[in-house]
Design a protein around this motif. Structure first.
Motif, PDB file in Angstrom:
ATOM      1  N   ALA A   5      26.947  -2.324  35.603  1.00  0.00           N
ATOM      2  CA  ALA A   5      27.613  -1.719  36.769  1.00  0.00           C
ATOM      3  C   ALA A   5      26.658  -1.445  37.925  1.00  0.00           C
ATOM      4  CB  ALA A   5      28.363  -0.442  36.363  1.00  0.00           C
ATOM      5  N   PHE A   6      25.626  -2.267  38.073  1.00  0.00           N
ATOM      6  CA  PHE A   6      24.692  -2.033  39.174  1.00  0.00           C
ATOM      7  C   PHE A   6      25.351  -2.277  40.538  1.00  0.00           C
ATOM      8  CE2 PHE A   6      20.012  -2.048  37.608  1.00  0.00           C
ATOM      9  CZ  PHE A   6      20.307  -1.032  36.720  1.00  0.00           C
ATOM     10  N   ASP A   7      26.392  -3.096  40.594  1.00  0.00           N
ATOM     11  CA  ASP A   7      27.118  -3.246  41.860  1.00  0.00           C
ATOM     12  C   ASP A   7      27.765  -1.923  42.262  1.00  0.00           C
ATOM     13  OD1 ASP A   7      28.809  -3.449  39.612  1.00  0.00           O
ATOM     14  OD2 ASP A   7      30.257  -4.714  40.656  1.00  0.00           O
ATOM     15  N   ARG A   8      28.246  -1.169  41.290  1.00  0.00           N
ATOM     16  CA  ARG A   8      28.841   0.133  41.577  1.00  0.00           C
ATOM     17  C   ARG A   8      27.764   1.147  41.962  1.00  0.00           C
ATOM     18  NH1 ARG A   8      33.258   0.936  36.757  1.00  0.00           N
ATOM     19  NH2 ARG A   8      34.123   2.485  38.194  1.00  0.00           N
ATOM     20  N   ALA A   9      26.608   1.025  41.340  1.00  0.00           N
ATOM     21  CA  ALA A   9      25.491   1.901  41.713  1.00  0.00           C
ATOM     22  C   ALA A   9      25.085   1.663  43.160  1.00  0.00           C
ATOM     23  CB  ALA A   9      24.305   1.656  40.784  1.00  0.00           C
ATOM     24  N   GLU A  10      25.048   0.412  43.582  1.00  0.00           N
ATOM     25  CA  GLU A  10      24.722   0.104  44.975  1.00  0.00           C
ATOM     26  C   GLU A  10      25.703   0.776  45.921  1.00  0.00           C
ATOM     27  OE1 GLU A  10      24.827  -4.137  45.024  1.00  0.00           O
ATOM     28  OE2 GLU A  10      22.970  -4.355  43.858  1.00  0.00           O
ATOM     29  N   ALA A  11      26.988   0.716  45.591  1.00  0.00           N
ATOM     30  CA  ALA A  11      28.009   1.336  46.443  1.00  0.00           C
ATOM     31  C   ALA A  11      27.831   2.844  46.502  1.00  0.00           C
ATOM     32  CB  ALA A  11      29.403   0.976  45.922  1.00  0.00           C
ATOM     33  N   VAL A  12      27.478   3.467  45.372  1.00  0.00           N
ATOM     34  CA  VAL A  12      27.252   4.918  45.348  1.00  0.00           C
ATOM     35  C   VAL A  12      26.076   5.284  46.246  1.00  0.00           C
ATOM     36  CG1 VAL A  12      26.511   6.848  43.905  1.00  0.00           C
ATOM     37  CG2 VAL A  12      28.298   5.303  43.090  1.00  0.00           C
ATOM     38  N   LEU A  13      24.978   4.558  46.144  1.00  0.00           N
ATOM     39  CA  LEU A  13      23.825   4.846  46.985  1.00  0.00           C
ATOM     40  C   LEU A  13      24.182   4.734  48.462  1.00  0.00           C
ATOM     41  CD1 LEU A  13      20.890   3.096  45.081  1.00  0.00           C
ATOM     42  CD2 LEU A  13      21.476   5.524  45.100  1.00  0.00           C
ATOM     43  N   ASP A  14      24.943   3.712  48.814  1.00  0.00           N
ATOM     44  CA  ASP A  14      25.386   3.561  50.205  1.00  0.00           C
ATOM     45  C   ASP A  14      26.182   4.776  50.653  1.00  0.00           C
ATOM     46  OD1 ASP A  14      24.199   1.080  50.534  1.00  0.00           O
ATOM     47  OD2 ASP A  14      26.029  -0.039  50.071  1.00  0.00           O
ATOM     48  N   ARG A  15      27.133   5.196  49.822  1.00  0.00           N
ATOM     49  CA  ARG A  15      28.006   6.325  50.172  1.00  0.00           C
ATOM     50  C   ARG A  15      27.228   7.620  50.308  1.00  0.00           C
ATOM     51  NH1 ARG A  15      32.010   6.082  45.338  1.00  0.00           N
ATOM     52  NH2 ARG A  15      32.539   8.187  46.056  1.00  0.00           N
ATOM     53  N   CYS A  16      26.162   7.745  49.549  1.00  0.00           N
ATOM     54  CA  CYS A  16      25.399   8.995  49.536  1.00  0.00           C
ATOM     55  C   CYS A  16      24.254   9.007  50.537  1.00  0.00           C
ATOM     56  CB  CYS A  16      24.883   9.269  48.127  1.00  0.00           C
ATOM     57  SG  CYS A  16      26.206   9.581  46.929  1.00  0.00           S
ATOM     58  N   GLY A  17      24.108   7.938  51.295  1.00  0.00           N
ATOM     59  CA  GLY A  17      23.126   7.934  52.368  1.00  0.00           C
ATOM     60  C   GLY A  17      21.763   7.397  52.017  1.00  0.00           C
ATOM     61  N   PHE A  18      21.630   6.730  50.865  1.00  0.00           N
ATOM     62  CA  PHE A  18      20.351   6.132  50.498  1.00  0.00           C
ATOM     63  C   PHE A  18      20.273   4.712  51.043  1.00  0.00           C
ATOM     64  CE2 PHE A  18      20.601   9.473  47.319  1.00  0.00           C
ATOM     65  CZ  PHE A  18      19.285   9.901  47.217  1.00  0.00           C
ATOM     66  N   ARG A  19      19.097   4.353  51.521  1.00  0.00           N
ATOM     67  CA  ARG A  19      18.856   2.990  51.991  1.00  0.00           C
ATOM     68  C   ARG A  19      17.770   2.317  51.147  1.00  0.00           C
ATOM     69  NH1 ARG A  19      22.988   3.983  53.236  1.00  0.00           N
ATOM     70  NH2 ARG A  19      23.874   4.404  55.298  1.00  0.00           N
ATOM     71  N   TYR A  20      17.448   2.916  50.035  1.00  0.00           N
ATOM     72  CA  TYR A  20      16.406   2.421  49.150  1.00  0.00           C
ATOM     73  C   TYR A  20      16.632   3.018  47.777  1.00  0.00           C
ATOM     74  CZ  TYR A  20      14.892   7.087  50.225  1.00  0.00           C
ATOM     75  OH  TYR A  20      14.888   8.448  50.401  1.00  0.00           O
ATOM     76  N   TYR A  21      15.920   2.486  46.791  1.00  0.00           N
ATOM     77  CA  TYR A  21      15.848   3.114  45.471  1.00  0.00           C
ATOM     78  C   TYR A  21      14.380   3.120  45.065  1.00  0.00           C
ATOM     79  CZ  TYR A  21      15.688  -1.691  43.594  1.00  0.00           C
ATOM     80  OH  TYR A  21      15.357  -2.993  43.318  1.00  0.00           O
ATOM     81  N   THR A  22      14.077   3.730  43.927  1.00  0.00           N
ATOM     82  CA  THR A  22      12.689   4.007  43.561  1.00  0.00           C
ATOM     83  C   THR A  22      12.355   3.400  42.211  1.00  0.00           C
ATOM     84  OG1 THR A  22      13.053   6.157  44.625  1.00  0.00           O
ATOM     85  CG2 THR A  22      10.977   5.856  43.473  1.00  0.00           C
ATOM     86  N   VAL A  23      11.156   2.859  42.104  1.00  0.00           N
ATOM     87  CA  VAL A  23      10.576   2.502  40.810  1.00  0.00           C
ATOM     88  C   VAL A  23       9.208   3.180  40.739  1.00  0.00           C
ATOM     89  CG1 VAL A  23      11.822   0.318  40.722  1.00  0.00           C
ATOM     90  CG2 VAL A  23       9.491   0.360  41.618  1.00  0.00           C
ATOM     91  N   PHE A  24       8.672   3.297  39.533  1.00  0.00           N
ATOM     92  CA  PHE A  24       7.387   3.980  39.354  1.00  0.00           C
ATOM     93  C   PHE A  24       6.371   3.060  38.694  1.00  0.00           C
ATOM     94  CE2 PHE A  24       9.857   7.698  40.216  1.00  0.00           C
ATOM     95  CZ  PHE A  24       8.950   8.651  40.658  1.00  0.00           C
ATOM     96  N   LYS A  25       5.138   3.155  39.167  1.00  0.00           N
ATOM     97  CA  LYS A  25       3.989   2.523  38.535  1.00  0.00           C
ATOM     98  C   LYS A  25       2.865   3.541  38.506  1.00  0.00           C
ATOM     99  CE  LYS A  25       1.004  -1.557  38.608  1.00  0.00           C
ATOM    100  NZ  LYS A  25       0.712  -2.845  39.291  1.00  0.00           N
ATOM    101  N   GLU A  26       2.336   3.789  37.318  1.00  0.00           N
ATOM    102  CA  GLU A  26       1.287   4.795  37.124  1.00  0.00           C
ATOM    103  C   GLU A  26       1.712   6.146  37.701  1.00  0.00           C
ATOM    104  OE1 GLU A  26      -2.213   3.023  38.803  1.00  0.00           O
ATOM    105  OE2 GLU A  26      -2.387   1.537  37.190  1.00  0.00           O
TER     106      GLU A  26
END
Length: 272
Positions: A243-264
């Motif tokens: 359901a990552f397509d739905r996650a993309e829509a949620v981020l759009d609705r909530c005002g995010f223009r990016y997502y986060t990943v972590f390294k170290e």
């Protein structure tokens, strides 16, 4: 498929007690889906009580690390694989987790509340003879307790995890109903420099929403929260990037223009 979210940052394999899947099967599925990267986040709940199904949520971290590093090399030309862990936070384990984070070179740590004062809401006994709303409130109170002493994590996992297992699930649940305590949790996380995750497991549990719900994600952004990872909480290959397509829509609705990943343990912000 034209994906904008190309990392799944919450994934389990047979190193976790509740997954039957070899690590390499999860990787092959992620490659098939066209993901750029994944982070394995195997469960560690050091003093998880005995379960009806005999699960053991300890984790052989050296063996897990060795296998992951081997597969990192094997698949280095196909996908990035990062070394993560999902810590089952409890107040009395704070010092143990602090030492653990110094000992192993994790890229990413999810802090999750699985146990509420020694009981996992996954099992129906937690709810027996009690109002569902009181159980939900106790769960959120336990998150605040954990945040008072546990600091060795990067994002808090599936903040309303308990809603997956209540008899009414989210039919009588909303951000608004628990606004005061949820705002306290979100403000505390932001003040600590910690993030949250959008966990699409809520969709495959039939909630019609991620964990946490859209209202919490929107409020986190309104309060100034910036760090948000995306994970399917997959324990089998068919749930990878679910359901990552739905996650993309949620981020759009909530005002995010990016997502986060972590390294170290350092956040990297990827545009949507």
């Amino acid at each position: 498929m034209n994906r904008r979210i190309l990392w799944d940052c919450h994934m389990h394999s047979s190193f976790s007690a509740d997954s039957p899947t070899p690590m390499e099967d999860m990787i092959r599925q992620a490659v098939f889906l066209g993901l750029q990267g994944i982070t394995f986040t195997e469960h560690l709940d050091p003093d998880y009580p005995a379960t009806p199904d005999g699960l053991d949520f300890s984790l052989d971290i050296p063996s897990y690390q060795e296998k992951l590093f081997q597969l990192q090399d094997t698949y280095k030309d196909k996908i990035q694989i990062r070394f993560g862990i999902e810590l089952g936070l409890q107040m009395h384990l704070a010092d143990y987790f602090h030492s653990l984070m110094q000992e192993f070179p994790f890229d990413f740590a999810i802090g999750s509340s699985h146990l509420v004062h020694g009981f996992d809401p996954y099992y129906p006994e937690f709810f027996q003879g009690r109002k569902e709303s009181r159980c939900y409130m106790e769960y959120f109170e336990s998150i605040l307790e954990n945040l008072s002493c546990c600091k060795d994590f990067d994002v808090y996992g599936h903040i309303d995890y308990i809603v997956r297992y209540g008899s009414n699930k989210n039919r009588e649940y909303s951000y608004g109903r628990y606004k005061d305590i949820l705002d306290e949790i979100l403000k505390k996380l932001i003040s600590m420099g910690k993030g949250i995750e959008l966990n699409t497991g809520g969709y495959h549990y039939g909630l019609g929403e991620p964990n946490p719900c859209v209202g919490i994600i929107r409020r986190y952004r309104e309060l100034g929260g910036e760090i948000i990872t995306i994970g399917a909480d997959a324990h089998t290959p068919d749930k990878a990037a679910y359901a990552f397509d739905r996650a993309e829509a949620v981020l759009d609705r909530c005002g995010f223009r990016y997502y986060t990943v972590f390294k170290e343990h350092k956040p990297e912000f990827l545009p949507l």
